[in-house]
Design an enzyme around this catalytic site. Structure first.
Site, mmCIF file in Angstrom:
data_model
loop_
_atom_site.group_PDB
_atom_site.id
_atom_site.type_symbol
_atom_site.label_atom_id
_atom_site.label_comp_id
_atom_site.label_asym_id
_atom_site.label_seq_id
_atom_site.Cartn_x
_atom_site.Cartn_y
_atom_site.Cartn_z
ATOM 1 N N ARG A 125 0.825 -1.216 0.000
ATOM 2 C CA ARG A 125 0.000 0.000 0.000
ATOM 3 C C ARG A 125 0.857 1.263 0.000
ATOM 4 N NH1 ARG A 125 -4.755 -1.608 -2.031
ATOM 5 N NH2 ARG A 125 -5.611 -3.358 -0.851
ATOM 6 N N GLU A 165 -9.069 6.824 -8.548
ATOM 7 C CA GLU A 165 -7.921 6.265 -7.833
ATOM 8 C C GLU A 165 -6.927 7.402 -7.622
ATOM 9 O OE1 GLU A 165 -6.519 2.282 -8.918
ATOM 10 O OE2 GLU A 165 -4.481 3.089 -8.917
#
Ligand code: 3EB
Length: 349
Positions: free
Chosen positions: A231, A338
């Site tokens: 991440r 995103e």
């Protein structure tokens, strides 16, 4: 006394880039792709340039993403990878047209042209890192033509995940846990697969988001081969720290939330980024990464959603944040937005 070299990121227009000094530029990504396909064209002094064809929003502007290292850098090539390196970091890029491999049909192993291109890109990247001795991938950007299209029996993003994972295994690399931060977005069909990356001499700290299942542990409903990315990663550079936040979307647990609602997806994505900043600040004792100091690249699937997304982000980040918007398809059909981000903190504790 000269300030110690640290990493910098700027988003510039093409005109600003051309007049900028390039001695300490590590690499450049250009968006909007008016440039013809083919291998990445070197800029002045052989600066590697990744030409990404995703359109810039709102209008047909050009934007350059310029990475600088604050010290003289040196250019080189390894296979089809063009790179530039400083003492601590290497920026590289590679573009692979799918037409180069087993054109339009799968080979005898059932590998599609996109899988061939992905395998080639990653093998060449790892060969470059080995040859130049920057063993640790910190951050990777992947732009796949027609990412959501079904072809050769599966969605192209799934094919990419399979080939990426196989290439990692074949090169003796981890495919979970210690994997780089990444983004994987769509690009116009006519272009090549474009991958660019930053690598380092020392391993970064790998961060996960407590609100999300790690992508490398996603259940199989999102593909037979899991996406190999962290991440976020946190890397030392000189006396500073660089935080690389992967493409982040409206996913909680492993599910996409707020289907059809770009504004709500944007708010959920910001909540995910805030959770990652909290993880980064915990890991980097003494540093304080903040939402308002991020450089953000925002991918919007439907250009008509731009005003909504922009309004949410202006409210969340404040007016001073560095934000660019691009039109791109996102790896899950139900995701409309995103956001990826980077931040540099000058002094590590
Ligand atoms: C997600 O969270 C959204 O496959 O490298 C974000 C960042 C996403 C990187 C990748 C995919 C990738 O699953 C998609």
């Amino acid at each position: 006394m000269r300030a110690p070299p640290t990493l910098h990121l700027n988003y510039l227009s093409l005109a600003e880039y051309e007049s900028a000094r390039w001695r300490d530029v590590l690499g450049v990504a250009t968006f909007n792709g008016s440039v013809a396909s083919g291998p990445p064209v070197p800029g002045p002094a052989g600066i590697p340039m990744a030409h990404v064809r995703t359109p810039v929003l709102p209008a047909a502007k050009n934007v350059c993403e310029v990475w600088r290292c604050g010290e003289p850098a040196h250019s080189g090539e390894h296979g089809r990878v063009r790179f530039r390196r400083s003492g601590e970091m290497l920026f590289g890029c590679i573009a692979i047209p799918e037409t180069d491999s087993a054109r339009a049909s799968s080979d005898e192993n059932g590998r599609s042209p996109l899988q061939h291109a992905t395998a080639q890109a990653y093998r060449q990247i790892f060969a470059t890192l080995a040859a130049e001795n920057y063993p640790h991938l910190l951050r990777v950007w992947n732009y796949l033509p027609a990412i959501n299209r079904d072809e050769h029996g599966s969605e192209r993003y799934w094919q990419f995940n399979r080939a990426r994972q196989q290439a990692l295994r074949a090169c003796g690399r981890a495919h979970q846990g210690t994997v780089p931060a990444a983004s994987a977005l769509g690009s116009p069909l006519a272009g090549p697969l474009v991958v660019y990356f930053l690598a380092g001499r020392t391993a970064p700290t790998f961060l996960e988001n407590p609100r999300q299942v790690s992508a490398y542990h996603y259940p199989r409903q999102y593909g037979s081969h899991r996406p190999a990315f962290s991440r976020a990663t946190l890397a030392r550079h000189g006396t500073g720290l660089a935080l690389f936040i992967s493409g982040t979307a409206s996913i909680v647990g492993h599910r996409s939330l707020h289907l059809g609602d770009a504004a709500a997806q944007t708010r959920e994505t910001v909540a995910n980024i805030e959770a990652l900043l909290a993880q980064a600040n915990r890991a980097a004792r003494g540093a304080r990464f903040e939402l308002s100091a991020l450089a953000c690249k925002v991918y919007v699937r439907r250009p008509a959603d731009l005003p909504l997304v922009q309004a949410e982000l202006d409210a969340a980040l404040g007016g001073n944040a560095r934000v660019i918007y691009l039109q791109a398809d996102i790896c899950r059909q139900d995701l409309l937005v995103e956001i990826e981000a980077a931040a540099m903190y000058p002094c590590a504790a």
